[in-house]
Design a protein around this motif. Structure first.
Motif, PDB file in Angstrom:
ATOM      1  N   ALA A  26       0.834  -1.209   0.000  1.00 46.15           N
ATOM      2  CA  ALA A  26       0.000   0.000   0.000  1.00 46.15           C
ATOM      3  C   ALA A  26       0.868   1.258   0.000  1.00 46.15           C
ATOM      4  N   ASP A  45      -6.087   3.311  -5.981  1.00 44.06           N
ATOM      5  CA  ASP A  45      -7.355   2.605  -5.823  1.00 44.06           C
ATOM      6  C   ASP A  45      -7.300   1.212  -6.446  1.00 44.06           C
ATOM      7  N   PHE A  48      -5.045  -0.984  -4.405  1.00 43.74           N
ATOM      8  CA  PHE A  48      -5.661  -1.325  -3.130  1.00 43.74           C
ATOM      9  C   PHE A  48      -6.664  -2.466  -3.283  1.00 43.74           C
ATOM     10  N   CYS A  52      -6.233  -6.169  -1.599  1.00 41.26           N
ATOM     11  CA  CYS A  52      -7.209  -6.781  -0.691  1.00 41.26           C
ATOM     12  C   CYS A  52      -7.494  -8.230  -1.087  1.00 41.26           C
ATOM     13  N   PRO A  71      -8.484  -4.370   5.526  1.00 42.95           N
ATOM     14  CA  PRO A  71      -8.589  -3.304   4.519  1.00 42.95           C
ATOM     15  C   PRO A  71      -8.946  -1.920   5.056  1.00 42.95           C
ATOM     16  N   MET A  75      -6.186   1.295   5.044  1.00 43.85           N
ATOM     17  CA  MET A  75      -6.404   2.588   4.394  1.00 43.85           C
ATOM     18  C   MET A  75      -6.339   3.728   5.411  1.00 43.85           C
ATOM     19  N   PHE A  79      -3.605   6.722   5.118  1.00 40.14           N
ATOM     20  CA  PHE A  79      -4.061   8.104   4.982  1.00 40.14           C
ATOM     21  C   PHE A  79      -3.713   8.949   6.197  1.00 40.14           C
ATOM     22  N   LEU A 105     -10.354   9.401   2.907  1.00 42.18           N
ATOM     23  CA  LEU A 105     -11.229   8.230   3.036  1.00 42.18           C
ATOM     24  C   LEU A 105     -12.503   8.387   2.224  1.00 42.18           C
ATOM     25  N   HIS A 108     -11.737   8.046  -1.544  1.00 39.77           N
ATOM     26  CA  HIS A 108     -11.353   6.695  -1.977  1.00 39.77           C
ATOM     27  C   HIS A 108     -12.294   5.639  -1.404  1.00 39.77           C
ATOM     28  N   SER A 109     -13.508   6.048  -1.059  1.00 37.91           N
ATOM     29  CA  SER A 109     -14.464   5.128  -0.436  1.00 37.91           C
ATOM     30  C   SER A 109     -14.910   4.016  -1.376  1.00 37.91           C
ATOM     31  N   LEU A 112     -12.300   1.409  -1.245  1.00 35.18           N
ATOM     32  CA  LEU A 112     -12.352   0.752   0.056  1.00 35.18           C
ATOM     33  C   LEU A 112     -13.501  -0.250   0.116  1.00 35.18           C
ATOM     34  N   TYR A 116     -12.876  -4.229   0.159  1.00 35.16           N
ATOM     35  CA  TYR A 116     -13.317  -4.913   1.366  1.00 35.16           C
ATOM     36  C   TYR A 116     -14.321  -6.014   1.040  1.00 35.16           C
TER      37      TYR A 116
END
Length: 151
Positions: A26, A45, A48, A52, A71, A75, A79, A105, A108-109, A112, A116
């Motif tokens: 990461a 992204d 990531f 995961c 995950p 993040m 961050f 966050l 980049h939700s 995530l 996840y």
């Protein structure tokens, strides 16, 4: 004759190694993304989400919980480090550390959530394969599983 392991049975890394690998990859993705584009964006992204899934496939079955919660923590840690050192890479330059983390966050939700969900899906499928036992179809019950009568 022993059959080869399937993708779902192949992971044998302990949790601490998987967590260290996740952190290293990461942070490497952040460095490359900032070096190429001056901020954390789509490259991070995509890395990531792939990370995961990879972590979920590499961990040994008894350490599924550690990767199951990794995950979002990964993040947040990345961050937080960026927000305290270079907030302009994940937020506006005038934002403070906390606001930069929140902005990062939220920005980049999607990565995530997708990462996840894929991680948890891989862990679920792997858990089913482990419970089914070696050589069994994950959809079929184990032959040594207890049978309950419903008479």
């Amino acid at each position: 004759m022993e059959r080869p392991r399937t993708l779902w049975e192949a992971g044998r890394e302990p949790a601490f190694q998987v967590v260290a690998l996740g952190m290293a990859v990461a942070l490497s993705a952040v460095v490359v993304d900032v070096w190429l584009f001056d901020d954390v964006g789509l490259l991070f992204d995509l890395c990531f989400v792939a990370l995961c899934v990879t972590l979920a496939l590499r961990v040994r079955p008894r350490d599924f919980f550690a990767v199951g919660v990794l995950p979002p923590l990964l993040m947040v840690v990345v961050f937080t480090m960026l927000g305290s050192t270079h907030p302009a890479t994940i937020a506006r330059p005038e934002d403070g550390a906390v606001q930069a983390v929140v902005s990062g966050l939220s920005g980049h939700s999607v990565a995530l959530v997708v990462g996840y969900l894929l991680c948890l899906t891989c862990l679920f499928v792997r858990q089913r394969a482990v419970l089914a036992g070696p050589g069994a179809d994950p959809g079929e019950p184990r032959s040594d599983a207890p049978v309950y009568r419903t008479d």
